[in-house]
Scaffold this motif. Structure first.
Motif, PDB file in Angstrom:
ATOM      1  N   ALA A   1      33.448  23.862 -29.906  1.00  0.00           N
ATOM      2  CA  ALA A   1      34.813  23.335 -29.823  1.00  0.00           C
ATOM      3  C   ALA A   1      35.002  22.338 -28.686  1.00  0.00           C
ATOM      4  CB  ALA A   1      35.811  24.482 -29.688  1.00  0.00           C
ATOM      5  N   SER A   2      34.254  22.478 -27.620  1.00  0.00           N
ATOM      6  CA  SER A   2      34.331  21.562 -26.484  1.00  0.00           C
ATOM      7  C   SER A   2      33.221  20.516 -26.613  1.00  0.00           C
ATOM      8  CB  SER A   2      34.162  22.338 -25.174  1.00  0.00           C
ATOM      9  OG  SER A   2      34.036  21.443 -24.094  1.00  0.00           O
ATOM     10  N   VAL A   3      33.580  19.306 -27.019  1.00  0.00           N
ATOM     11  CA  VAL A   3      32.557  18.276 -27.257  1.00  0.00           C
ATOM     12  C   VAL A   3      31.773  17.941 -25.994  1.00  0.00           C
ATOM     13  CG1 VAL A   3      33.763  17.321 -29.251  1.00  0.00           C
ATOM     14  CG2 VAL A   3      34.147  16.313 -26.994  1.00  0.00           C
ATOM     15  N   ASP A   4      32.346  18.215 -24.818  1.00  0.00           N
ATOM     16  CA  ASP A   4      31.617  17.958 -23.575  1.00  0.00           C
ATOM     17  C   ASP A   4      30.422  18.898 -23.407  1.00  0.00           C
ATOM     18  OD1 ASP A   4      33.251  15.854 -22.765  1.00  0.00           O
ATOM     19  OD2 ASP A   4      34.698  17.230 -21.856  1.00  0.00           O
ATOM     20  N   GLN A   5      30.373  19.987 -24.161  1.00  0.00           N
ATOM     21  CA  GLN A   5      29.251  20.924 -24.060  1.00  0.00           C
ATOM     22  C   GLN A   5      28.113  20.609 -25.033  1.00  0.00           C
ATOM     23  OE1 GLN A   5      29.969  25.117 -23.587  1.00  0.00           O
ATOM     24  NE2 GLN A   5      32.127  24.749 -23.101  1.00  0.00           N
ATOM     25  N   TRP A   6      28.340  19.723 -25.991  1.00  0.00           N
ATOM     26  CA  TRP A   6      27.315  19.479 -27.011  1.00  0.00           C
ATOM     27  C   TRP A   6      25.959  19.116 -26.432  1.00  0.00           C
ATOM     28  CZ3 TRP A   6      29.990  16.348 -31.494  1.00  0.00           C
ATOM     29  CH2 TRP A   6      31.007  17.142 -32.054  1.00  0.00           C
TER      30      TRP A   6
ATOM     31  N   GLY B   1      24.789   3.504 -39.889  1.00  0.00           N
ATOM     32  CA  GLY B   1      24.536   2.417 -40.833  1.00  0.00           C
ATOM     33  C   GLY B   1      25.007   2.820 -42.210  1.00  0.00           C
ATOM     34  N   ARG B   2      24.110   2.745 -43.175  1.00  0.00           N
ATOM     35  CA  ARG B   2      24.463   3.104 -44.557  1.00  0.00           C
ATOM     36  C   ARG B   2      24.238   4.587 -44.871  1.00  0.00           C
ATOM     37  NH1 ARG B   2      22.021  -1.490 -48.334  1.00  0.00           N
ATOM     38  NH2 ARG B   2      23.366  -0.409 -49.824  1.00  0.00           N
ATOM     39  N   VAL B   3      23.653   5.298 -43.924  1.00  0.00           N
ATOM     40  CA  VAL B   3      23.357   6.717 -44.128  1.00  0.00           C
ATOM     41  C   VAL B   3      24.575   7.550 -43.741  1.00  0.00           C
ATOM     42  CG1 VAL B   3      21.907   8.655 -43.424  1.00  0.00           C
ATOM     43  CG2 VAL B   3      20.900   6.385 -43.712  1.00  0.00           C
ATOM     44  N   ARG B   4      24.958   8.449 -44.651  1.00  0.00           N
ATOM     45  CA  ARG B   4      26.091   9.338 -44.404  1.00  0.00           C
ATOM     46  C   ARG B   4      25.672  10.770 -44.702  1.00  0.00           C
ATOM     47  NH1 ARG B   4      28.005   4.538 -45.581  1.00  0.00           N
ATOM     48  NH2 ARG B   4      30.045   3.868 -44.882  1.00  0.00           N
ATOM     49  N   ILE B   5      26.034  11.657 -43.785  1.00  0.00           N
ATOM     50  CA  ILE B   5      25.795  13.076 -44.033  1.00  0.00           C
ATOM     51  C   ILE B   5      27.067  13.852 -43.690  1.00  0.00           C
ATOM     52  CG2 ILE B   5      23.295  12.981 -43.741  1.00  0.00           C
ATOM     53  CD1 ILE B   5      23.610  14.174 -40.988  1.00  0.00           C
ATOM     54  N   ARG B   6      27.208  14.985 -44.355  1.00  0.00           N
ATOM     55  CA  ARG B   6      28.340  15.886 -44.106  1.00  0.00           C
ATOM     56  C   ARG B   6      27.739  17.190 -43.603  1.00  0.00           C
ATOM     57  NH1 ARG B   6      31.688  19.604 -47.348  1.00  0.00           N
ATOM     58  NH2 ARG B   6      33.821  19.411 -46.589  1.00  0.00           N
ATOM     59  N   LEU B   7      28.307  17.714 -42.514  1.00  0.00           N
ATOM     60  CA  LEU B   7      27.772  18.915 -41.878  1.00  0.00           C
ATOM     61  C   LEU B   7      28.875  19.964 -41.756  1.00  0.00           C
ATOM     62  CD1 LEU B   7      26.782  16.179 -40.014  1.00  0.00           C
ATOM     63  CD2 LEU B   7      25.045  17.859 -39.531  1.00  0.00           C
ATOM     64  N   HIS B   8      28.565  21.178 -42.178  1.00  0.00           N
ATOM     65  CA  HIS B   8      29.514  22.285 -42.091  1.00  0.00           C
ATOM     66  C   HIS B   8      28.897  23.375 -41.220  1.00  0.00           C
ATOM     67  CE1 HIS B   8      32.601  25.144 -43.202  1.00  0.00           C
ATOM     68  NE2 HIS B   8      31.639  26.022 -43.449  1.00  0.00           N
ATOM     69  N   HIS B   9      29.622  23.789 -40.176  1.00  0.00           N
ATOM     70  CA  HIS B   9      29.141  24.774 -39.206  1.00  0.00           C
ATOM     71  C   HIS B   9      29.954  26.059 -39.297  1.00  0.00           C
ATOM     72  CE1 HIS B   9      26.874  21.688 -36.907  1.00  0.00           C
ATOM     73  NE2 HIS B   9      27.841  20.898 -37.317  1.00  0.00           N
ATOM     74  N   GLU B  10      29.269  27.192 -39.140  1.00  0.00           N
ATOM     75  CA  GLU B  10      29.931  28.497 -39.109  1.00  0.00           C
ATOM     76  C   GLU B  10      29.337  29.340 -37.991  1.00  0.00           C
ATOM     77  OE1 GLU B  10      29.839  30.535 -42.845  1.00  0.00           O
ATOM     78  OE2 GLU B  10      30.651  28.816 -43.941  1.00  0.00           O
ATOM     79  N   VAL B  11      30.192  30.131 -37.357  1.00  0.00           N
ATOM     80  CA  VAL B  11      29.784  31.056 -36.308  1.00  0.00           C
ATOM     81  C   VAL B  11      30.241  32.449 -36.732  1.00  0.00           C
ATOM     82  CG1 VAL B  11      30.104  31.722 -33.893  1.00  0.00           C
ATOM     83  CG2 VAL B  11      29.982  29.295 -34.513  1.00  0.00           C
TER      84      VAL B  11
ATOM     85  N   ASP C   1      40.157  30.312 -36.017  1.00  0.00           N
ATOM     86  CA  ASP C   1      40.158  31.745 -36.321  1.00  0.00           C
ATOM     87  C   ASP C   1      38.888  32.166 -37.048  1.00  0.00           C
ATOM     88  OD1 ASP C   1      42.663  32.047 -35.148  1.00  0.00           O
ATOM     89  OD2 ASP C   1      43.708  31.665 -37.032  1.00  0.00           O
ATOM     90  N   ARG C   2      38.444  31.350 -37.993  1.00  0.00           N
ATOM     91  CA  ARG C   2      37.226  31.673 -38.757  1.00  0.00           C
ATOM     92  C   ARG C   2      35.961  31.123 -38.097  1.00  0.00           C
ATOM     93  NH1 ARG C   2      38.534  30.857 -45.048  1.00  0.00           N
ATOM     94  NH2 ARG C   2      37.630  32.916 -45.300  1.00  0.00           N
ATOM     95  N   ARG C   3      36.159  30.318 -37.051  1.00  0.00           N
ATOM     96  CA  ARG C   3      35.062  29.671 -36.319  1.00  0.00           C
ATOM     97  C   ARG C   3      34.185  28.838 -37.253  1.00  0.00           C
ATOM     98  NH1 ARG C   3      34.289  35.156 -33.968  1.00  0.00           N
ATOM     99  NH2 ARG C   3      35.631  35.265 -32.138  1.00  0.00           N
ATOM    100  N   THR C   4      34.842  27.934 -37.965  1.00  0.00           N
ATOM    101  CA  THR C   4      34.138  26.991 -38.835  1.00  0.00           C
ATOM    102  C   THR C   4      34.640  25.590 -38.570  1.00  0.00           C
ATOM    103  OG1 THR C   4      35.726  27.158 -40.654  1.00  0.00           O
ATOM    104  CG2 THR C   4      33.896  28.729 -40.665  1.00  0.00           C
ATOM    105  N   TRP C   5      33.778  24.616 -38.820  1.00  0.00           N
ATOM    106  CA  TRP C   5      34.220  23.228 -38.748  1.00  0.00           C
ATOM    107  C   TRP C   5      33.286  22.351 -39.569  1.00  0.00           C
ATOM    108  CZ3 TRP C   5      32.011  19.035 -35.759  1.00  0.00           C
ATOM    109  CH2 TRP C   5      30.873  19.376 -35.022  1.00  0.00           C
ATOM    110  N   THR C   6      33.839  21.220 -40.016  1.00  0.00           N
ATOM    111  CA  THR C   6      33.108  20.298 -40.881  1.00  0.00           C
ATOM    112  C   THR C   6      33.347  18.882 -40.380  1.00  0.00           C
ATOM    113  OG1 THR C   6      33.489  21.793 -42.739  1.00  0.00           O
ATOM    114  CG2 THR C   6      32.812  19.540 -43.278  1.00  0.00           C
ATOM    115  N   TRP C   7      32.288  18.084 -40.405  1.00  0.00           N
ATOM    116  CA  TRP C   7      32.419  16.682 -40.009  1.00  0.00           C
ATOM    117  C   TRP C   7      31.508  15.812 -40.840  1.00  0.00           C
ATOM    118  CZ3 TRP C   7      29.510  14.960 -35.040  1.00  0.00           C
ATOM    119  CH2 TRP C   7      28.320  15.670 -34.877  1.00  0.00           C
TER     120      TRP C   7
END
Length: 128
Positions: free
Chosen positions: A22-27, A81-91, A70-76
């Motif tokens: 949740a804290s992007v500074d920790q990535w 460039g032309r490459v696109r990916i979708r990532l879904h995270h769960e804890v 609450d569910r500790r999930t996120w998607t981005w």
């Protein structure tokens, strides 16, 4: 398009693991391929956009699609460039620790090339 799911379990408590997401500074502290995150705001929220800078200096654009604290999930979505990916995270709680999962959707060759780095990051994420 392909789909790859990775999982890692460790002794860190779910609250700690979620805060590391949740804290992007920790990535950069747990994801060895990340040098910095450039965006407005420092906490994940839907609609957040910016760039992730790799240790090699490559910048990939991202947009956060969904966050559920609450569910500790996120998607981005990430674009380089032309490459696109979708990532879904769960804890998820697991015994006295945590299991985290990452499901990636995108071009097969990109997902398989990225998987070793992602796996390493996930293992570091769930360590105390």
């Amino acid at each position: 398009m392909a789909r790859v799911t990775l999982r890692a379990s460790g002794a860190a408590c779910p609250e700690t693991v979620w805060e590391r997401y949740a804290s992007v500074d920790q990535w950069a502290s747990w994801s060895p391929q990340i040098r910095a995150v450039h965006c407005l705001g420092r906490r994940l929220r839907p609609g957040m956009s910016g760039t992730v800078e790799s240790v090699a200096g490559i910048r990939a654009a991202f947009v956060v699609e969904a966050v559920d604290d609450d569910r500790r999930t996120w998607t981005w979505r990430v674009r380089l460039g032309r490459v696109r990916i979708r990532l879904h995270h769960e804890v998820r709680p697991r015994g006295r620790g945590t299991t985290t999962s990452l499901t990636m959707h995108g071009p097969r060759f990109v997902l398989f090339a990225y998987a070793p780095l992602a796996r390493l990051a996930l293992h570091r994420l769930v360590q105390p």
